[in-house]
Every structure is written in structure tokens, then in C-alpha cells.
Scaffold this motif. Structure first.
Motif, short mmCIF file in Angstrom:
data_model
loop_
_atom_site.label_atom_id
_atom_site.label_comp_id
_atom_site.label_asym_id
_atom_site.label_seq_id
_atom_site.Cartn_x
_atom_site.Cartn_y
_atom_site.Cartn_z
N UNK A 195 2.02 2.03 -3.43
CA UNK A 195 0.96 2.68 -4.21
C UNK A 195 0.91 4.17 -3.90
N UNK A 196 0.94 4.46 -2.62
CA UNK A 196 0.85 5.86 -2.20
C UNK A 196 2.03 6.66 -2.77
N UNK A 235 0.84 -1.20 0.00
CA UNK A 235 0.00 0.00 0.00
C UNK A 235 0.88 1.25 0.00
N UNK A 290 1.83 7.72 -6.32
CA UNK A 290 0.74 8.64 -6.66
C UNK A 290 1.22 10.09 -6.74
N UNK A 291 2.17 10.33 -7.60
CA UNK A 291 2.67 11.70 -7.77
C UNK A 291 2.65 12.04 -9.24
N UNK A 299 1.01 2.03 -13.67
CA UNK A 299 1.99 2.22 -12.58
C UNK A 299 1.51 1.65 -11.26
N UNK A 300 0.19 1.61 -11.06
CA UNK A 300 -0.29 1.15 -9.75
C UNK A 300 -0.21 -0.36 -9.59
#
Lengths: 343, 343, 343, 343
Positions: free
Chosen positions: B23-24, B20, B27-28, B240-241
Motif C-alpha cells: 500500500x505504501x 501494508x 502511494x505515489x 490501486x489500493x
């Protein structure tokens, strides 16, 4: 290159912070797989609040999956599906609709991505004649692949024509939130209230990580959907993570704010570049896309700094997309750059 | 009910914290869609470090998608695919393999989910005889749907037989990490080094949110994979995720630690309940599943507190699965409960 | 009504006497089924005498079967097939090509049923781009569904373009004998010698009871055909009866005489009616079809006596077909009738 | 080799003289194509006289075509079809049913080619569970591929079970006339009166050149059949030639006489060879096939003079088939030969 801002596509953007937060919050303990969970129930409730209670809602992974499973459910393989030649189902899904539904896709030429009863009626014939694929679905995209928008009246004309001919109307709504924002209408006004039969509701392009919804407005036709979804490889096991995203998207009007921002940024970009003499805007800027013909020699120069797609190589036509996270600063930077380059 | 611990399936669990986190962190800003991004490159590099450089790696949404696209790529519709009758592709994908590959699936009866050359060779015949589906793929599941594990030697016997007959070997590795952990071997030992042709590498059941990999060890056969993936609705836009999750899973041995924990917890549960007289364990506990026959009257009582699936209603056989996040406390609680209920 | 002469279609005609005689003669004792028989060998020999030895010949039941199996053999489901919008594969096979090949059919508008490199080249692009169906086949009909004929030069231009793009050319030759007769050329001149890849060779419309041939000119691509044929339900058991018909058709130039007669009768009909003011002939009469716009009110009157099909209801355009057994008397009768009716 | 008598298959035989005569008589003038003709109407009338008026009758080219179109009409791709593992649809159609219906075929082991409710009921479950192909059809072969016959009671048990589970029963009746002859019953007794839903009625193996019928006993389900037939490439243009054959077959009890003769000749052969010690008959001789294990060394010797198929190489089991035109002299010759060879 990990970090950049582009005008390539709204699916180059990341996940909206509120939606990511919802994912993180859903990450506690175990949930029953495949949709029998708290988050899925909650997300469906949100959809019903927006679109009315007489709908069936299912979640899938992506837009092609949403379109293909929706279309499979309402067709037999001997049917035809009529759409604009620019439709995603016609040109951007590598033949998935034909492969999985077995149907014939009949593409119709348009100037702006929008089909009309007049444009399609020549293909709505041959009912009962076994040599012809039997017309069954009219599929429209809202907003269209060219950034244009159907008014409720335009949709109603199509659904009336379809239903009179015992056909269904499918809406590819990968960007339906942008359409609602552009029309300044509720989602219900352009779906439930204009009698569409099934909708692919887009999440990914409007700030989600992955996940789309298939929504049936005509409940009789949804009976077999769950088997179609599974057999089409579109059933996720850890469903809560799609559902939680949708619940967040539909809360606090995030769906609308995201769409409004991307629309507004496209309009702003349009305003800032429309007077560059060598740029010829080719479609009305109604949502978050700008289509323009620019001299070929500038394309690769611009692409080096800002990645985007060439729409039509023959015409030297390009597409720029804004997204929910595009900022005024992004537009300023990009338009300044364009003004400097295209001289 | 948002929070609980169950023994229903490893896909009822959530996302591993490190995954997780990845993933975070991903997220850019924007990333090019469909896999031409930093994270995908990095994740593929990790796979090559584990399995050797001579592989092709692609990411998809889910296990059914991985299996179906892998099989489509290496077959024509007039081929047959031989597998255990318990195989996921045979019983748990709602006919997706038949629908999308067009092939005949030939199920073979086994006692433990493991096929052998002896068990299948009666179906490997009729080459050149146009009336019969032409045998082309042997598909095994590692670890199997019954929790058992193929040794490298057992796999090698199958791949040798297959290649001698101009056939391919596909491994459904939804739980391949559990198999490696159980065998105390590297992933390479049970894939690359025993000459399998294509692998569905599982992420979701081992701590990811969504995402599986399709890995070709025989690069000649992967040429067309990207079209098959797209046409099968399994290409994600925001790649990407998935990639970031895989990079995290393959870093710091998380893939192994997760698998080891779930295997260990199953073993622990087995030890704690094996002496309950009315529970009859039906399969060797080699990975993270326990199969047991228990008197029917207890099943619904237990299910009220701990959701799980009945495996074979006729036999009153149930399945309990542990997962990467099962704790010793969870096992203690559950085994105590079982001891109290089944008397 | 058992006996009549119509101008509806060449497939309303019966079986040529010499061909029926061949069937009767083949009806002695037993023959090995599925093509391993004397008659099939003999028929293939006749094809090779006409088209050269470097071909592979297979027999199927009907034209849709020939087209679909030919196309399946040379495509993957993620390919596209480009053809005239009037092509039989596009409008008269109830979607069989999409269903069975899984491919996208891309229809191209033409004025006369003949596609050209110029007309199609906008669709021959996107190679390597996984979102688009990959162009693989150009399919032309010879003679076309509108009765027109491709010259060898026109075909050669298409095959050169196709092969340069790593594509194949399929010819739907349901009426290829009419084309050869019209051009006053050998069959070889318009197939082998202009580098087409695969041909659906029509028998039924030229005097046979049933049966078409699929002929591969590029032997590498035919390897798997027999499995495709069987899986597509197009393998007959009592093959000798199709083969015997083909052997008869290709003997004593019956194929040519039949085609010449039907072409000649169409020309004769054209000469006799072209001056009727209210009949507007819409296509060149190069083979055995006449397309004409006639005032709507006359159509049903004529149909009462002579059954035929309306080609385009919107335009009030009809189609009259002559066939191998049409006589000068038939033409006299029909043209007199037309002169009397259309006043 | 043009002329011989074999015991390979009833489809090695030619066309019955009365049927050929009907073809010749139908060869006058023009007939409307695709079934709207005198002969088709007449043939359907004959079928209704035999099976009752509440049926829908359609003609196709061959047995695989009949089975596949029948099954397509009554299934969705997410369904399963249960049959004996020896069923033609399972082993002799190169996967056409999977490819064209998209369904899962579930083969059930039997000793004699006949399935029972007991044998199949383990596969009739999982209704509503989206992970499993949904059971929809039970397909039986009458007479079976092993020459055995279902009694009306046995069929009734299956149809009752099927209907109770909302499933259909399909009968592959490629040799249904042999079954009726064997049972000394009317065709209606083993079809209409035992509630089957759809029948593939065989013509080719009982003296026709080509052509099978698909008969629906449950008219609600036949609505879309004509599109399925066309899209499956099974619609013949010159329909009258199939129809005329069927009309002849159903006249003067030719269907029965043909079947009776082939059954009788098989029985005769059985009587003449059953005492050869090295021949072990493996199935009851109820229709026109004899299955026997004979020492391997004799097989090729016999095949040199009389072509036939090896049924199961592993067991050295062969199949001999008689046909409508087998004579007592043929049996005498063959059995004498066998007595001489197998010593």
C-alpha cells in the motif's frame, strides 16, 4: 504507468502522508471489528468537535454508499428525491439510489449545478395523492458537481422549505471541505447551523484512501441506519482503518489545508489560462474544478499527456480537477502546455 | 483499548506487513481511478497465474459486497439460491442478498456447514412452474462457517448436479485460502478444476485491510458485472489500493503462509484444550476455527480477558478463531488461561 | 351517489354490456386456474388475428401492472428507461417502475406528450460507462396522456433509433384503441408493423371491468415473463374472467366502436365549447381527452356538478375525458352547463 | 373444455350467483375510480360490522398482492418474516415477498402447516445485532395450506409472543372463512379478539371472481398502506367491482355458507374414501382440503378424469380441494370413481 500527475479527478490522487501515517500507526494487534474500537470512537469525537455533539456519525466505504444508505434511511420506496440533474446521485451512480431506495429521483435542470426553491417547487406537490411518489428528500451537492458552492443562506432557504413540507435535506458532501474552504467558513456553518438533516461527508476525494462518513443531524431519523448500512453492503469489518484516516483528516486542519490547496490550485490554473482565446470557461471557479469548452481537435492532444474527462461531448466541454496534492509546479507545467497546444 | 490479541475473529487482526508495504509503495502520484491502473492489471495477472487464464477478476470492498454482486450477476429476482442454513449469505448479511438480488434464499440444515446433493435436491424442482422461485444457484462456503472443508470431489459432485440442472455454483471463499491450506491443494484444484462458476475470494480475513475479489470462471456470465458492482455501491475509486494489496497477498505465497499459520494455530489450540473435560469440541478443526460447548458460567469470565463470540446461546456453544498473526505464544497464553479458568 | 355521468376519466365508466355478458357466460362450472383454460386460449387467438401470429400474449390485472411487468422483463436494474415527463410510468404509478424494475426513469420534457428522437437522443449515450445507468428502453404512450397520437411514421422513427442502439421500445397502450380509431388504422399498423417490442394493451379504460394485456412482438424477450408476472403479484387465479372480457372486446369490433365513440364525443364537446372565450384548449383533441385552461373560480363550481381532475394547478389547466359510454345527450348537457357557468 | 367439476383447487370454481348479481347491479353509470365510491364505503361497513370498528380495510386484486402489500407496510427491508415452510408466501408466490419487501423469509418446518412459539423461537433473536435480519413479523396461514386450523388460543399464544418481542402477526386468510366455519366461531373471534395485526382476507377462493381485502387491526401501522398498494401495482381503478363483490359476500352470511359447504363436502369425501386401503390420508380434514398418499400408478389415471395437483411428488402425496359449489353428487361421483380405480 505508475506515476503521473493528472487533472482528471481528485480521486486520481493518492493518500495524504499524515493519513497514511495514521493507518500505519493503527496497524498494531487486534481491534474489535465493525466499529466497536478505539479509533472509531476517537474519529467520532473529532466530528463532534467540528459539527456539534448532537449528531450521529457512521463510516462507510465510498460516496455512492454514503449517499444511498443516507437516502434509504430517510425514505420509503414510495417517496421521491429531488436533486439537480447534474447530481452524482442522478447521473454517476448507475441507478444505485433507485435500485436500493426504490424511490423516484426527480432531476431538476440548473445552469450551475445549484437548485433553488423556485426551481424545485413544482415537484413538491401531490402530498396524499397515492398515484404520485411522495416528495420526501431534497438532495443538494456541496460543492456541486460543477464546482460551484451554496452559501449558508441558500442552504437555509432550502432546508426551511423542506421542513415546512415535512421533507428532509440531504447534502452530498463528497467535496464539502472544498466548499467550506471556498466560503471561508467552518463546516458547522454550512451543515448544523443551516439545519440540514443528513450529510455524506467525503474523505476519499480529500486525501483519504477510502472511506466516507454519513452524519445525521436529526438523531431521530438515524435509528435504523446500522441495519441499512449492513444490508447495503457498506459495513467494513476492519473499521479502524477508515476511522484512523478520519481522525487524521480532522486533526491539524488537514481537511481544510487539503481543500484550500486544491481550491487555490484551480484558481491559479484559471488565472493562467483564462486569457487563452479558444478556451471558454463555463462555470465560476469556486472550488477545485474548471469547466471549459475547447475546440474538439485539441482535446485528444491534451489527453495524451494529461488524462482528464470530457464533460459534455456535444458541447466539447471538458472538466479539469485539481487535488490536495496539486502543486504550483504542476499548474505551471499544465498551463504552459495548454498555451502551447491551444493556438 | 488499542492493542490486544483476541480469538474473536480473523477480521479482528490487522494488516500483514508485506501488504501494508505494498500500500505504501502504491502511494505515489496519481493513478486513474476505478481500476484502469497499473496495480489492478498486475493483481489480475497474479490471479490468472494461480487459477488459469480463462477467468474474469473484479475487486470489491468486502465479503457481503462480493457475495451479493456475484449472486446478482447470475440470477434474476425470480430465482432461488440454495445454501447451508449456516451460510454467511443466509445469516450474517442482514438480508443483503434478498434485498439486492430479490431472490429467495433457501437454507438447508446441515450438521457441519457442508451441503450435499442429497441434502439439497428436494429444493431443486418446480422448473417451469411459475408459482415457485426458480432454482438457479447453489452457494457453498469454503472453508465453511463451521471451519470445515469441502474436498474437491465433494465440490465436483455439487457442480455436476448444478450444471445438469442448468444452475450455477457460487463459492463464498472468504476463507478459501484456509481451505486450500487445509487440503494441501492449490487454489486451482478447488475452484477452476472442479467447475465452479463464480467465487468470492477473501482478502480481508487473510491479512488485508479491505478488499475481496469476485472471480468468474464462466466468462459468459460476467458480461454485466461491472454495472452490477457499481449499482451495488461496491466500486472503489482509488482501486490501486485494493489491487496492490492483492498483488502482495498473492506474491511469495503470503496467501498460503497466512492461511497455514492460522490453521496451524487452531490445531495447536485444539491439541492443548481438547482434554479439558468441560470443553466439548463440536466441529472438526480443519481450518482456523474452534467450536466448543463450554459451561455458561465460564463464558463471561473468559470474555473479560479474551473477546470472542457466542455461537449458539441455547447450546452454550462458542467460537474461537485464530488468524494469520496468531503466535504459539498467544496459544500458550490462552490455553493456560482456559486450563486455569475451566475447572 | 351511485349513478352519475362524469368527465373525470374513462375509468369512471362501467363495463360494456357485451363484455359483462361474456363474463356471465363464462361463469359455468370449473376452469383450470392461472390461464390454462378455454377462454384464455380463445382470447389469445383473437389478439393474433388482429396483430399477427408472431406475438406472445399475457393478461394482467391493471395498467401499472402491465407496464411494470413489461419493463421488468426487458431490463436489468442498471438500465434506464426514457419516456415523456408526462408518461403514466413517470408520474402516475407512485414509483412502481423504479421500485420493481430498479431502473432509472429518465423523463423528457415535451409540449404535447410525444417524444421524438431529437428530444431523447441526449440521454442515449454512455454505453459501456459503468457510472451511468445503461439506456435500454424507450417508452411511449399511445394515445398519450395529453390525448395526442403518434403516427406510424413517428413510431417507426423511434423504433429504428432504439434498435440501432440495441434498445427496446415499449408502448403504454392503455388507450391504444383510441389511437387506432383516431388514425383510422388497424391496431397492427401502429404496433407490429412499426416494430415495437412490447405493448401494454389497455382493456379497463375501453369498457372492461379489469384486465390488461402484455404483448411481446419480439418473442425472444418474453421467455421469462411468466415468472416476472407472478413475482410482481399480477397473476390472477380465475384467469377466465379476464380472458372472456378480452375475447368479447376483440369481437364484433367492440374495441373499435368503443374507442370511436369516446373520440367522437370528445370532438363533439370540443366543437361545442371551443368558442367559449374564457376556455383555452391547450392540446389537439385527437382522442378522448380535452385539456383546457379555465379561470380558477369556475373550476369548483363545475366540479360540484361534474367530477373531474385538475391537470395542472399552477396553470389552472383541467382535463375532461369522454368514454365509450358517453352519449350526445351527455355532451349537450355538459356543454350547456359550461356555457351557462363560464360567463 | 369449458365445463367441468374438479377437485384441483377452490380457485377453479366460478363466481357465486349472488356475487355475480352484485357485480351486474353495480354496473350502472359512472363511479369515481380508486375507491372513493358508494360500493367501497358499503363493503367496508360490512367488514366493520363483522370485525369491529377499529380496523382499516383496503381492497386488492389477489392473494399474493394482499400478502405482499400487508407485509411491506409493516416491515423494513432489513427485517425477517417467520412462517411455516409450507406457507403460500414461502413457496407459492415466486419470491414476491422477498422481491417487494426486501425481507428475509425464514421458513420453519412443521408437520401440519401450523407454527408454534416453540417451533419459531430459535429465530426470534439477534435483536440489535446488525448482521442479522431483524425479526419483525410472524405470518401464519388460517386455515393452513394443509387444511388445518389454528384455534383462537393457539393464535393468541403467537400474538402474545410476537408483541412481547415488538413484532407483528400477519394472517394469510385466503381461506379464513373456512377456518371460522370449521371452528364454529365468528371471524372476530379468530382475528380482532386474538390480537392479530394484519389480515389478508380471501375472497377469490370463497366464491368471488377476484379481489382480496387487507385489514389492519392496529391502525397506527396502516398509515402508508395506500402508497404501498399503489406502488405494488395492486390498486384497481374500477374499485366498485371488487367492493360490490365483498358487500355481497358479507351479506346474508354467504361467506359462511360457502365455507361451510366446502368444508362439509371435504368431510363427506373423507368419509367415503377413508376406508380405501391404498389411500393414506396424511392431514386432519378440518376444512376443505384432503391430503393423501396414493400409489403413483393411479395418479395419472385419476387426473385424466379429474384434474388435481400432486402435492409432493417424492411421497406420491396428492391434494384434493372442495369448493363452495361442490355438491354431494360431485362427491358421490368422485368417490365412486376412486373406489373403482384404486383397487
Amino acid at each position: 504507468m505508475k506515476n503521473f500527475k493528472s487533472f482528471a479527478s481528485d480521486n486520481n490522487s493518492g493518500v495524504h502522508p499524515e493519513i497514511l501515517k495514521a493507518i500505519i500507526e493503527a496497524n498494531t494487534g487486534h481491534s474489535i471489528a465493525y466499529g466497536d474500537d478505539y479509533y472509531t470512537e476517537a474519529a467520532i469525537k473529532k466530528f463532534k468537535a467540528l459539527l456539534g455533539n448532537n449528531i450521529d456519525v457512521y463510516f462507510v466505504f465510498n460516496g455512492t454508499g454514503a449517499n444511498v444508505t443516507a437516502l434509504s434511511t430517510i425514505t420509503n420506496s414510495y417517496n421521491s428525491i429531488i436533486c439537480a440533474e447534474t447530481a452524482h446521485i442522478n447521473v454517476d451512480e448507475c441507478g444505485a439510489p433507485e435500485k436500493i431506495t426504490g424511490c423516484k429521483i426527480i432531476p431538476v435542470h440548473t445552469n450551475n449545478g445549484k437548485i433553488t426553491v423556485d426551481l424545485i417547487k413544482q415537484h413538491v406537490k401531490g402530498f396524499g395523492f397515492e398515484h404520485h411518489s411522495q416528495p420526501k428528500v431534497i438532495s443538494i451537492t456541496q460543492s456541486t458537481e460543477l464546482g460551484t458552492v451554496y452559501t449558508p443562506e441558500e442552504i437555509k432557504e432550502i432546508t426551511s422549505f423542506a421542513h415546512k413540507n415535512n421533507m428532509f435535506v440531504h447534502v452530498d458532501g463528497a467535496r464539502i471541505c472544498n466548499a467550506a474552504a471556498s466560503l471561508n467558513l467552518n463546516l458547522k456553518d454550512i451543515t448544523t447551523d443551516v439545519d440540514i438533516d443528513v450529510l455524506s461527508f467525503g474523505g476519499t476525494k480529500n486525501g483519504m484512501m477510502y472511506g466516507e462518513a454519513v452524519i445525521f443531524f436529526n438523531k431521530n431519523i438515524a435509528n435504523n441506519y446500522k441495519y441499512v448500512r449492513k444490508q447495503s453492503t457498506q459495513l467494513t469489518s476492519k473499521m479502524r482503518y477508515i476511522s484512523a484516516q478520519f481522525e487524521a483528516l480532522l486533526s491539524n486542519n488537514i481537511w481544510l489545508k487539503n481543500a484550500e490547496n486544491s481550491n487555490k490550485m484551480a484558481k491559479l490554473l484559471f488565472e493562467k489560462i483564462k486569457d487563452i482565446p479558444k478556451i471558454q470557461i463555463t462555470q465560476k471557479v469556486e472550488t477545485n474544478g474548471i469547466f471549459a469548452i475547447i475546440p474538439e481537435k485539441y482535446i485528444s492532444i491534451i489527453q495524451k499527456k494529461y488524462f482528464f474527462y470530457i464533460w459534455d461531448e456535444d458541447k466539447s466541454e471538458i472538466r479539469w480537477m485539481t487535488s490536495y496534492d496539486t502543486t504550483e509546479q504542476d499548474i505551471d507545467n499544465f498551463s504552459s502546455f495548454l498555451h502551447n497546444v491551444i493556438v
